[in-house]
Design a protein around this motif. Structure first.
Motif, PDB file in Angstrom:
ATOM      1  N   ILE A   1      33.434  33.299  41.309  1.00  0.00           N
ATOM      2  CA  ILE A   1      34.050  34.437  40.629  1.00  0.00           C
ATOM      3  C   ILE A   1      34.266  34.136  39.145  1.00  0.00           C
ATOM      4  O   ILE A   1      34.277  32.973  38.728  1.00  0.00           O
ATOM      5  CB  ILE A   1      35.399  34.801  41.278  1.00  0.00           C
ATOM      6  N   ASP A   2      34.432  35.206  38.345  1.00  0.00           N
ATOM      7  CA  ASP A   2      34.633  35.026  36.907  1.00  0.00           C
ATOM      8  C   ASP A   2      36.115  34.805  36.590  1.00  0.00           C
ATOM      9  O   ASP A   2      36.974  34.854  37.472  1.00  0.00           O
ATOM     10  CB  ASP A   2      34.058  36.208  36.122  1.00  0.00           C
ATOM     11  N   LYS A   3      36.394  34.584  35.314  1.00  0.00           N
ATOM     12  CA  LYS A   3      37.761  34.257  34.892  1.00  0.00           C
ATOM     13  C   LYS A   3      38.726  35.409  35.138  1.00  0.00           C
ATOM     14  O   LYS A   3      39.894  35.201  35.482  1.00  0.00           O
ATOM     15  CB  LYS A   3      37.767  33.876  33.416  1.00  0.00           C
ATOM     16  N   GLY A   4      38.234  36.646  34.975  1.00  0.00           N
ATOM     17  CA  GLY A   4      39.088  37.804  35.209  1.00  0.00           C
ATOM     18  C   GLY A   4      39.513  37.906  36.662  1.00  0.00           C
ATOM     19  O   GLY A   4      40.688  38.175  36.961  1.00  0.00           O
ATOM     20  N   ALA A   5      38.575  37.664  37.567  1.00  0.00           N
ATOM     21  CA  ALA A   5      38.886  37.712  39.000  1.00  0.00           C
ATOM     22  C   ALA A   5      39.808  36.564  39.384  1.00  0.00           C
ATOM     23  O   ALA A   5      40.721  36.731  40.193  1.00  0.00           O
ATOM     24  CB  ALA A   5      37.590  37.643  39.806  1.00  0.00           C
ATOM     25  N   GLU A   6      39.580  35.382  38.795  1.00  0.00           N
ATOM     26  CA  GLU A   6      40.437  34.230  39.074  1.00  0.00           C
ATOM     27  C   GLU A   6      41.887  34.534  38.692  1.00  0.00           C
ATOM     28  O   GLU A   6      42.822  34.249  39.444  1.00  0.00           O
ATOM     29  CB  GLU A   6      39.950  33.006  38.303  1.00  0.00           C
ATOM     30  N   LYS A   7      42.069  35.146  37.523  1.00  0.00           N
ATOM     31  CA  LYS A   7      43.406  35.509  37.060  1.00  0.00           C
ATOM     32  C   LYS A   7      44.047  36.530  37.996  1.00  0.00           C
ATOM     33  O   LYS A   7      45.228  36.431  38.351  1.00  0.00           O
ATOM     34  CB  LYS A   7      43.320  36.074  35.638  1.00  0.00           C
ATOM     35  N   ALA A   8      43.244  37.514  38.433  1.00  0.00           N
ATOM     36  CA  ALA A   8      43.752  38.562  39.322  1.00  0.00           C
ATOM     37  C   ALA A   8      44.195  37.994  40.667  1.00  0.00           C
ATOM     38  O   ALA A   8      45.241  38.364  41.203  1.00  0.00           O
ATOM     39  CB  ALA A   8      42.683  39.638  39.521  1.00  0.00           C
ATOM     40  N   LEU A   9      43.409  37.063  41.204  1.00  0.00           N
ATOM     41  CA  LEU A   9      43.751  36.460  42.496  1.00  0.00           C
ATOM     42  C   LEU A   9      45.042  35.662  42.394  1.00  0.00           C
ATOM     43  O   LEU A   9      45.867  35.693  43.314  1.00  0.00           O
ATOM     44  CB  LEU A   9      42.611  35.562  42.987  1.00  0.00           C
ATOM     45  N   LYS A  10      45.219  34.951  41.313  1.00  0.00           N
ATOM     46  CA  LYS A  10      46.434  34.164  41.128  1.00  0.00           C
ATOM     47  C   LYS A  10      47.669  35.049  40.946  1.00  0.00           C
ATOM     48  O   LYS A  10      48.792  34.599  41.143  1.00  0.00           O
ATOM     49  CB  LYS A  10      46.269  33.221  39.942  1.00  0.00           C
ATOM     50  N   GLU A  11      47.434  36.310  40.577  1.00  0.00           N
ATOM     51  CA  GLU A  11      48.527  37.274  40.440  1.00  0.00           C
ATOM     52  C   GLU A  11      48.796  38.017  41.744  1.00  0.00           C
ATOM     53  O   GLU A  11      49.634  38.915  41.792  1.00  0.00           O
ATOM     54  CB  GLU A  11      48.208  38.262  39.318  1.00  0.00           C
ATOM     55  N   GLY A  12      48.039  37.654  42.798  1.00  0.00           N
ATOM     56  CA  GLY A  12      48.267  38.254  44.110  1.00  0.00           C
ATOM     57  C   GLY A  12      47.445  39.484  44.408  1.00  0.00           C
ATOM     58  O   GLY A  12      47.755  40.234  45.344  1.00  0.00           O
ATOM     59  N   LYS A  13      46.364  39.697  43.664  1.00  0.00           N
ATOM     60  CA  LYS A  13      45.523  40.869  43.879  1.00  0.00           C
ATOM     61  C   LYS A  13      44.334  40.534  44.776  1.00  0.00           C
ATOM     62  O   LYS A  13      44.033  39.371  45.041  1.00  0.00           O
ATOM     63  CB  LYS A  13      45.047  41.412  42.535  1.00  0.00           C
TER      64      LYS A  13
ATOM     65  N   VAL B   1      35.151  32.350  53.607  1.00  0.00           N
ATOM     66  CA  VAL B   1      34.353  31.833  52.498  1.00  0.00           C
ATOM     67  C   VAL B   1      35.270  31.093  51.526  1.00  0.00           C
ATOM     68  O   VAL B   1      36.457  31.408  51.408  1.00  0.00           O
ATOM     69  CB  VAL B   1      33.607  32.949  51.746  1.00  0.00           C
ATOM     70  N   ALA B   2      34.701  30.104  50.837  1.00  0.00           N
ATOM     71  CA  ALA B   2      35.438  29.405  49.785  1.00  0.00           C
ATOM     72  C   ALA B   2      35.238  30.155  48.476  1.00  0.00           C
ATOM     73  O   ALA B   2      34.157  30.694  48.210  1.00  0.00           O
ATOM     74  CB  ALA B   2      34.923  27.975  49.657  1.00  0.00           C
ATOM     75  N   LEU B   3      36.278  30.178  47.666  1.00  0.00           N
ATOM     76  CA  LEU B   3      36.218  30.858  46.369  1.00  0.00           C
ATOM     77  C   LEU B   3      36.208  29.813  45.264  1.00  0.00           C
ATOM     78  O   LEU B   3      37.093  28.953  45.204  1.00  0.00           O
ATOM     79  CB  LEU B   3      37.413  31.789  46.217  1.00  0.00           C
ATOM     80  N   LEU B   4      35.211  29.893  44.387  1.00  0.00           N
ATOM     81  CA  LEU B   4      35.062  28.936  43.299  1.00  0.00           C
ATOM     82  C   LEU B   4      35.136  29.650  41.956  1.00  0.00           C
ATOM     83  O   LEU B   4      34.660  30.780  41.816  1.00  0.00           O
ATOM     84  CB  LEU B   4      33.725  28.199  43.394  1.00  0.00           C
ATOM     85  N   ASN B   5      35.748  28.987  40.955  1.00  0.00           N
ATOM     86  CA  ASN B   5      35.768  29.579  39.622  1.00  0.00           C
ATOM     87  C   ASN B   5      34.490  29.217  38.867  1.00  0.00           C
ATOM     88  O   ASN B   5      33.598  28.563  39.422  1.00  0.00           O
ATOM     89  CB  ASN B   5      37.024  29.141  38.850  1.00  0.00           C
ATOM     90  N   GLU B   6      34.413  29.601  37.612  1.00  0.00           N
ATOM     91  CA  GLU B   6      33.190  29.389  36.834  1.00  0.00           C
ATOM     92  C   GLU B   6      32.893  27.910  36.590  1.00  0.00           C
ATOM     93  O   GLU B   6      31.751  27.535  36.315  1.00  0.00           O
ATOM     94  CB  GLU B   6      33.306  30.123  35.492  1.00  0.00           C
ATOM     95  N   GLU B   7      33.934  27.071  36.694  1.00  0.00           N
ATOM     96  CA  GLU B   7      33.740  25.626  36.518  1.00  0.00           C
ATOM     97  C   GLU B   7      33.329  24.934  37.814  1.00  0.00           C
ATOM     98  O   GLU B   7      33.127  23.723  37.845  1.00  0.00           O
ATOM     99  CB  GLU B   7      35.034  24.977  35.995  1.00  0.00           C
ATOM    100  N   GLY B   8      33.215  25.696  38.897  1.00  0.00           N
ATOM    101  CA  GLY B   8      32.816  25.129  40.179  1.00  0.00           C
ATOM    102  C   GLY B   8      33.947  24.557  40.999  1.00  0.00           C
ATOM    103  O   GLY B   8      33.726  23.902  42.017  1.00  0.00           O
ATOM    104  N   LYS B   9      35.189  24.801  40.577  1.00  0.00           N
ATOM    105  CA  LYS B   9      36.351  24.289  41.306  1.00  0.00           C
ATOM    106  C   LYS B   9      36.761  25.280  42.390  1.00  0.00           C
ATOM    107  O   LYS B   9      36.849  26.490  42.139  1.00  0.00           O
ATOM    108  CB  LYS B   9      37.516  24.084  40.343  1.00  0.00           C
ATOM    109  N   ILE B  10      37.024  24.761  43.609  1.00  0.00           N
ATOM    110  CA  ILE B  10      37.486  25.619  44.700  1.00  0.00           C
ATOM    111  C   ILE B  10      38.935  26.015  44.431  1.00  0.00           C
ATOM    112  O   ILE B  10      39.807  25.159  44.327  1.00  0.00           O
ATOM    113  CB  ILE B  10      37.368  24.909  46.056  1.00  0.00           C
ATOM    114  N   ILE B  11      39.189  27.314  44.318  1.00  0.00           N
ATOM    115  CA  ILE B  11      40.542  27.788  44.015  1.00  0.00           C
ATOM    116  C   ILE B  11      41.196  28.501  45.195  1.00  0.00           C
ATOM    117  O   ILE B  11      42.369  28.876  45.133  1.00  0.00           O
ATOM    118  CB  ILE B  11      40.538  28.725  42.793  1.00  0.00           C
ATOM    119  N   GLY B  12      40.442  28.698  46.273  1.00  0.00           N
ATOM    120  CA  GLY B  12      41.038  29.359  47.425  1.00  0.00           C
ATOM    121  C   GLY B  12      40.021  29.644  48.523  1.00  0.00           C
ATOM    122  O   GLY B  12      38.848  29.256  48.431  1.00  0.00           O
ATOM    123  N   LYS B  13      40.485  30.310  49.565  1.00  0.00           N
ATOM    124  CA  LYS B  13      39.639  30.713  50.682  1.00  0.00           C
ATOM    125  C   LYS B  13      40.062  32.107  51.139  1.00  0.00           C
ATOM    126  O   LYS B  13      41.205  32.516  50.938  1.00  0.00           O
ATOM    127  CB  LYS B  13      39.762  29.725  51.852  1.00  0.00           C
ATOM    128  N   GLY B  14      39.131  32.816  51.747  1.00  0.00           N
ATOM    129  CA  GLY B  14      39.471  34.152  52.220  1.00  0.00           C
ATOM    130  C   GLY B  14      38.518  34.645  53.294  1.00  0.00           C
ATOM    131  O   GLY B  14      37.445  34.082  53.503  1.00  0.00           O
TER     132      GLY B  14
END
Length: 365
Positions: free
Chosen positions: A280-292, A312-325
């Motif tokens: 996911i992109d930076k905008g989506a990463e920010k949205a997920l961290k805000e609970g969206k 599925v695992a969710l990765l940011n643009e740097e390739g880091k796993i930031i969550g699952k869903g």
């Protein structure tokens, strides 16, 4: 700390192999005292996570050492599990207590339906007044899927049944700054940072144990992250009674102060096995961290083969796993709609639009 101990209604007790051995035999006196303590705690709900199947098998078969290969371990555990449960049943029955055997593997708990079934079974046993005695199913487990140590099994069970307290009984008797028997070593009575305590921990070097204090602290991380306090206590007479009365025995680890995860999100975080990856992109990463929720517009790429309702695992643009869903789309569908606006998705898929991953089915690390 005292309030946590006194108010805990549902308690998980972890008993390691070392604690069950005495002079080359199973320590039935220890199990008897444990049953007496549990009998006195009429208003508490107790679940026991007990190691010792391999140890019991070694004693029953008259072997001189612990089996080395996984096949030998499975065979010896098959003998030992029956023998160990026979001992628990005989001693607990003398106190009018009923036990129930529950065998688990991490592979089984990774599947959401089986996780819920295990959860429902344990809760029903407790509701019936039965004391579940849980162990890893060594007979069918293999090296790639075992919990690694029953400390972790105990932590997972604590989360599974929403326990109020996890008690890990240990030969060390708590977390020390050095060797427990050393005069210069200090007992850490209250622990608020597991990372700090880990600096003093070591792995196990015992004959039958597989964990050690490092394993216990790593497992405690799982429990305290779900607001379940942990006590690492010594093997001693009436230990369960003392703890339930609010006495500080061993090391007390405080639960983390954060929003408690739902049981579904807890399963997602701890046990679910991702079938694919969504970048996911930076905008989506920010949205997920805000609970969206995750929308198609924020998806940059899709990897792996997965289908609707898979994890599925969710990765940011740097390739880091930031969550699952849990995804509402297959990998083929996501490749078609990635980066698209919500208004475009219905035309592409020819059906009503829904979020890729709803926030209720999503956990962010």
């Amino acid at each position: 700390m005292e309030n946590y101990l006194k108010s805990a209604k549902r308690i998980v007790i972890k008993i390691g192999s070392q604690l069950l051995e005495k002079n080359g035999f199973i320590d039935t006196d220890f199990i008897k005292n444990l049953s007496e303590n549990i009998k006195d705690l009429k208003d508490r709900e107790i679940v026991i996570v007990s190691s010792g199947a391999v140890l019991a098998g070694v004693k029953k078969l008259g072997l001189k050492q612990k089996p080395q290969s996984i096949t030998e371990k499975q065979a010896v555990a098959a003998v030992g599990q029956a023998y160990l449960m026979q001992i628990y049943d005989r001693i607990f029955s003398e106190k009018g207590l009923v036990i129930g055997q529950v065998l688990l593997t991490v592979e089984g708990l990774r599947e959401r339906k089986r996780y819920i079934l295990a959860q429902n079974t344990l809760n029903k046993l407790v509701d019936m007044g039965v004391i579940p005695v849980v162990n890893e199913n060594d007979t069918i487990a293999i090296e790639e899927i075992v919990f690694g140590d029953n400390d972790f099994l105990a932590a997972h069970v604590s989360v599974l049944i929403n326990a109020d307290l996890l008690i890990i009984l240990s030969t060390a008797g708590g977390v020390y700054t050095g060797e427990p028997k050393s005069i210069s070593s200090t007992l850490l009575k209250e622990i608020k940072s597991i990372e700090e305590a880990l600096k003093f921990a070591r792995a196990s070097t015992s004959k039958f144990g597989t964990g050690g204090m490092r394993s216990k602290l790593e497992a405690a991380k799982i429990a305290v992250s779900h607001q379940i306090p942990v006590v690492i206590a010594p093997k001693k007479e009436n230990i369960l009674t003392e703890i339930s009365q609010g006495k500080l025995v061993g090391s007390f680890i405080y639960p983390e102060k954060q929003k408690k995860l739902s049981r579904k999100k807890s399963w997602l975080k701890l046990l679910s096995a991702p079938k694919g990856r969504v970048i996911i992109d930076k905008g989506a990463e920010k949205a997920l961290k805000e609970g969206k929720s995750l929308l198609p517009a924020g998806i940059k790429n899709v990897e792996g083969i997965f289908y609707k309702n898979d994890v599925v695992a969710l990765l940011n643009e740097e390739g880091k796993i930031i969550g699952k869903g849990i995804t509402n789309f297959s990998y083929k569908e996501l490749k078609k709609i990635k980066g698209k606006k919500s208004s475009e998705v219905e035309n592409i898929l020819k059906r009503k639009f829904t979020e890729v991953i709803h926030r209720d089915n999503l956990v962010v690390f």
